[in-house]
Structures are given as C-alpha cells and as structure tokens.
Write an enzyme that holds these catalytic residues in place. Structure first.
Site, PDB file in Angstrom:
ATOM      1  N   LYS A 118      29.738   9.486  -4.662  1.00 55.31           N
ATOM      2  CA  LYS A 118      28.346   9.442  -4.206  1.00 55.31           C
ATOM      3  C   LYS A 118      27.986  10.689  -3.378  1.00 55.31           C
ATOM      4  O   LYS A 118      26.825  11.123  -3.376  1.00 55.31           O
ATOM      5  CB  LYS A 118      28.079   8.147  -3.422  1.00 55.31           C
ATOM      6  CG  LYS A 118      28.225   6.879  -4.278  1.00 55.31           C
ATOM      7  CD  LYS A 118      27.258   6.844  -5.476  1.00 55.31           C
ATOM      8  CE  LYS A 118      27.280   5.526  -6.224  1.00 55.31           C
ATOM      9  NZ  LYS A 118      26.367   5.497  -7.382  1.00 55.31           N
ATOM     10  N   TYR A 178      34.948   6.142  -4.496  1.00 49.67           N
ATOM     11  CA  TYR A 178      33.536   5.725  -4.552  1.00 49.67           C
ATOM     12  C   TYR A 178      32.657   6.612  -3.662  1.00 49.67           C
ATOM     13  O   TYR A 178      31.715   7.243  -4.171  1.00 49.67           O
ATOM     14  CB  TYR A 178      33.415   4.239  -4.215  1.00 49.67           C
ATOM     15  CG  TYR A 178      31.991   3.722  -4.318  1.00 49.67           C
ATOM     16  CD1 TYR A 178      31.329   3.695  -5.539  1.00 49.67           C
ATOM     17  CD2 TYR A 178      31.310   3.272  -3.198  1.00 49.67           C
ATOM     18  CE1 TYR A 178      30.017   3.237  -5.640  1.00 49.67           C
ATOM     19  CE2 TYR A 178      30.009   2.802  -3.289  1.00 49.67           C
ATOM     20  CZ  TYR A 178      29.366   2.790  -4.510  1.00 49.67           C
ATOM     21  OH  TYR A 178      28.073   2.348  -4.606  1.00 49.67           O
ATOM     22  N   ASN A 199      21.463   5.398 -12.677  1.00 49.35           N
ATOM     23  CA  ASN A 199      21.844   4.301 -11.790  1.00 49.35           C
ATOM     24  C   ASN A 199      23.208   3.678 -12.086  1.00 49.35           C
ATOM     25  O   ASN A 199      23.811   3.075 -11.204  1.00 49.35           O
ATOM     26  CB  ASN A 199      20.741   3.225 -11.864  1.00 49.35           C
ATOM     27  CG  ASN A 199      21.169   1.938 -11.242  1.00 49.35           C
ATOM     28  OD1 ASN A 199      21.192   1.825 -10.015  1.00 49.35           O
ATOM     29  ND2 ASN A 199      21.539   0.957 -12.054  1.00 49.35           N
TER      30      ASN A 199
HETATM   31  P1  NAD Z   1      26.106  -3.854 -10.977  1.00 52.52           P
HETATM   32  O1  NAD Z   1      27.581  -3.918 -11.147  1.00 52.52           O
HETATM   33  O2  NAD Z   1      25.323  -5.111 -10.838  1.00 52.52           O
HETATM   34  O3  NAD Z   1      25.458  -2.975 -12.146  1.00 52.52           O
HETATM   35  C1  NAD Z   1      26.063  -1.800 -12.567  1.00 52.52           C
HETATM   36  C2  NAD Z   1      25.376  -1.315 -13.802  1.00 52.52           C
HETATM   37  O4  NAD Z   1      26.099  -0.180 -14.278  1.00 52.52           O
HETATM   38  C3  NAD Z   1      25.350  -2.347 -14.921  1.00 52.52           C
HETATM   39  O5  NAD Z   1      24.103  -2.326 -15.576  1.00 52.52           O
HETATM   40  C4  NAD Z   1      26.448  -1.872 -15.864  1.00 52.52           C
HETATM   41  O6  NAD Z   1      26.173  -2.159 -17.225  1.00 52.52           O
HETATM   42  C5  NAD Z   1      26.416  -0.370 -15.644  1.00 52.52           C
HETATM   43  N1  NAD Z   1      27.717   0.180 -15.981  1.00 52.52           N
HETATM   44  C6  NAD Z   1      28.909  -0.142 -15.443  1.00 52.52           C
HETATM   45  N2  NAD Z   1      29.870   0.545 -16.079  1.00 52.52           N
HETATM   46  C7  NAD Z   1      29.262   1.300 -17.036  1.00 52.52           C
HETATM   47  C8  NAD Z   1      29.726   2.225 -18.012  1.00 52.52           C
HETATM   48  N3  NAD Z   1      31.005   2.517 -18.149  1.00 52.52           N
HETATM   49  N4  NAD Z   1      28.795   2.814 -18.802  1.00 52.52           N
HETATM   50  C9  NAD Z   1      27.500   2.548 -18.678  1.00 52.52           C
HETATM   51  N5  NAD Z   1      27.000   1.689 -17.773  1.00 52.52           N
HETATM   52  C10 NAD Z   1      27.888   1.075 -16.966  1.00 52.52           C
HETATM   53  O7  NAD Z   1      25.899  -2.914  -9.755  1.00 52.52           O
HETATM   54  P2  NAD Z   1      24.666  -2.590  -8.799  1.00 52.52           P
HETATM   55  O8  NAD Z   1      25.046  -3.086  -7.475  1.00 52.52           O
HETATM   56  O9  NAD Z   1      23.371  -2.936  -9.374  1.00 52.52           O
HETATM   57  O10 NAD Z   1      24.860  -1.003  -8.771  1.00 52.52           O
HETATM   58  C11 NAD Z   1      23.952  -0.102  -9.329  1.00 52.52           C
HETATM   59  C12 NAD Z   1      24.097   1.209  -8.614  1.00 52.52           C
HETATM   60  O11 NAD Z   1      23.833   1.016  -7.234  1.00 52.52           O
HETATM   61  C13 NAD Z   1      25.504   1.811  -8.696  1.00 52.52           C
HETATM   62  O12 NAD Z   1      25.388   3.210  -8.878  1.00 52.52           O
HETATM   63  C14 NAD Z   1      26.095   1.505  -7.335  1.00 52.52           C
HETATM   64  O13 NAD Z   1      27.069   2.427  -6.970  1.00 52.52           O
HETATM   65  C15 NAD Z   1      24.865   1.591  -6.463  1.00 52.52           C
HETATM   66  N6  NAD Z   1      24.941   0.898  -5.165  1.00 52.52           N
HETATM   67  C16 NAD Z   1      25.042  -0.474  -5.116  1.00 52.52           C
HETATM   68  C17 NAD Z   1      25.083  -1.075  -3.871  1.00 52.52           C
HETATM   69  C18 NAD Z   1      25.178  -2.571  -3.727  1.00 52.52           C
HETATM   70  O14 NAD Z   1      25.373  -3.056  -2.592  1.00 52.52           O
HETATM   71  N7  NAD Z   1      25.008  -3.340  -4.770  1.00 52.52           N
HETATM   72  C19 NAD Z   1      25.035  -0.306  -2.698  1.00 52.52           C
HETATM   73  C20 NAD Z   1      24.932   1.068  -2.809  1.00 52.52           C
HETATM   74  C21 NAD Z   1      24.877   1.661  -4.047  1.00 52.52           C
END
Ligand code: NAD
Length: 252
Positions: free
Chosen positions: A164, A160, A95
């Site tokens: 994905k 990005y 994730n």
């Molecule tokens: P967030 O920024 O709240 O969390 C991201 C997580 O990734 C955190 O736990 C962070 O510690 C970890 N992370 C970041 N850089 C890192 C690194 N270098 N090494 C290890 N861990 C690392 O983001 P989120 O919104 O919860 O996103 C989680 C996933 O969901 C991501 O893959 C993101 O692309 C995807 N996503 C999010 C959304 C959204 O709207 N929030 C939409 C589609 C997809």
C-alpha cells in the site's frame, strides 16, 4: 443522499468489484449514472454480483470482466472490450487487493511476491491500459484503494503495508506524469471497514479495534464508496496526487 446524475455519461471500471468496498463503489457509481464494468477474479463471482445489481435495478448499465490483473495483455484486452461495449473509459478504480498477517519469521517469500503482484503490479497494469484511452478522450480519473496502514505500517504481514506504500507511490507519481493529459490520480486510504476481510477476524478483535477508533466504530463500505464518488466526479476537478483517509481518525 441523492447522487443521481453525478457521473452521467461516464464509464467506469472497478477492479475487485464483486464484494466489499469494490461492490459498494460499483453500486454508488451506477446510482450516480455511470456505466460500469465490474471486474472480478472469477466469472462465477462476477455473474453473481451482476445478478444482484440487476435485481436492485434492471436499468443499471453494467457488464462483467475477469482478466488476470497481473497479466498486462489480458487487462489490455479486457479494457478494449469495455471500450467496445460502452464506448469509452473515464474512471478506473483500482481496488482489488489481498491482505497478509504472517510474521516475517513465517512469511513465505512466494506470498510476499503474490501480494505485490495483485496489490501493486495490477494497479500498474490497469493504469497503463486505461491511460491511453483516457488521454485520447481528453482526460479521466484513476482512484486507487490504499489503506491506513500505508501511513503507519503494521505489526505483522509486512507485505500488505509495503504494497500500500507502493500504491501511494504510484498514485503520487502518476498524478504528476499524467496531469498534462488531464488524468487525475488519487487514492483512498480506508481504515477498518466492514467487509469480508474484517468479517474473517474474531469478533472480539473487531470490538477491540472499534474501541481504538475516535469515531467509536468501524467504517462501512458505502462510506468509503462516497469518497470514490467525489474523487471520480467533476467536483474533484482540481484534486490529484492525494491520498484521502477514510478511517474515523484512526491514524489520519
Ligand atoms: P474483499 O476481500 O471483500 O474484496 C476484495 C476484492 O478483490 C474482491 O472483489 C476480490 O474478487 C478481489 N480480488 C481478490 N483477489 C483477486 C485477484 N487475484 N484478482 C482479481 N481480483 C481479486 O476486500 P475489501 O475489504 O473490500 O478490500 C478492497 C480493497 O480495500 C483492498 O485493496 C484492500 O486492501 C482495501 N482495504 C480494505 C480495508 C478493510 O478494512 N476492509 C481497509 C483498508 C484497505
């Protein structure tokens, strides 16, 4: 909804588990009876998340790890530690991810490499480290966090969506490669979800975004976590190689 017992006896690793969608997945898996290794990028944020969970329920079986996900040997060693402490690994939620907004005109090539490293190479590294353990146990489930932009692309920050699209490619390919070992591989493609990533956007932008979503609102991390739970559980025993949209019909 009471999901207690759905993952009884299972052990899960969740990357990016310290906040946002990953934290919601960790919580959902714990509520459903799994033991969970929460994986974060820094010991400090891992400890904070562990303390929060233990405060919610002191009986949760949760441990923290923070290997560099772009370093295969570090991931392999961390997963060995999980196996040593919890005895097995049945579920891997890939994730962790970062996003991008830069126009191609301003895009630093090093930033493009950085997003590919975390969003794609880390998924490969973790899957490669988990697969032999799952195979030896007779099966497992890998669930990758993709995004709705893996269907549409987006108007800036091309790294990005490119990352994905690659996650979807890994999902479909590994599902075919690992099916014979009873390892299912699926992805979840969230739409706009209320996490720090979204909180960093100007509120009027979030409002405008919500207005374009048929369900009229952004998604909640728990709504995404529910789909992780389904795909991790035996209810999804014949589901593999799919990318499940959780986006209120924004693009799906
Ligand atoms: P967030 O920024 O709240 O969390 C991201 C997580 O990734 C955190 O736990 C962070 O510690 C970890 N992370 C970041 N850089 C890192 C690194 N270098 N090494 C290890 N861990 C690392 O983001 P989120 O919104 O919860 O996103 C989680 C996933 O969901 C991501 O893959 C993101 O692309 C995807 N996503 C999010 C959304 C959204 O709207 N929030 C939409 C589609 C997809």
């Amino acid at each position: 909804m009471n999901t207690a017992g759905m993952l009884e006896g299972k052990v899960a690793v969740v990357t990016g588990g310290t906040r946002g969608i990953g934290f919601a997945v960790v919580k959902k898996f714990l509520e459903s009876g799994a033991k969970v290794a929460l994986c974060g990028s820094r010991q400090e944020t891992v400890d904070k998340a562990l303390a929060k969970l233990t405060e919610m329920n002191p009986d949760y079986q949760v441990m923290g790890i923070c290997p560099s996900l772009t370093d295969y040997s570090a991931v392999e060693a961390a997963f060995a530690k999980v196996k040593e402490q919890f005895g097995r690994i049945d579920i891997l939620a890939n994730n962790a991810g970062i996003s991008a907004r830069e126009s191609i005109y301003d895009y630093d090539p090093d930033d493009f490499a950085k997003i590919m490293d975390l969003n794609v190479k880390a998924v490969f590294n973790c899957s490669k480290a988990a697969a032999p353990i799952m195979k030896e146990q007779g099966g497992g489930a890998i669930i990758n966090t993709s995004s709705m932009v893996s269907i549409t692309g987006q108007r800036s920050g091309c790294g990005y969506p490119a990352s994905k699209f690659a996650v979807n490619g890994l999902t479909k390919s590994l599902a075919r490669e690992l099916g014979c070992d009873q390892i299912r591989v699926n992805a979840v493609a969230p739409g706009v979800t209320r996490t720090d990533m979204v909180a960093a956007l100007p509120p009027d932008m979030v409002e405008r975004l919500a207005a374009t979503i048929p369900l009229g609102r952004v998604g909640e991390p728990e709504e995404v976590a529910n789909v992780f739970l389904f795909l991790a559980s035996d209810l999804a025993s014949y589901v593999t190689g799919t990318v499940v949209s959780v986006d209120g019909a924004t693009v799906s």
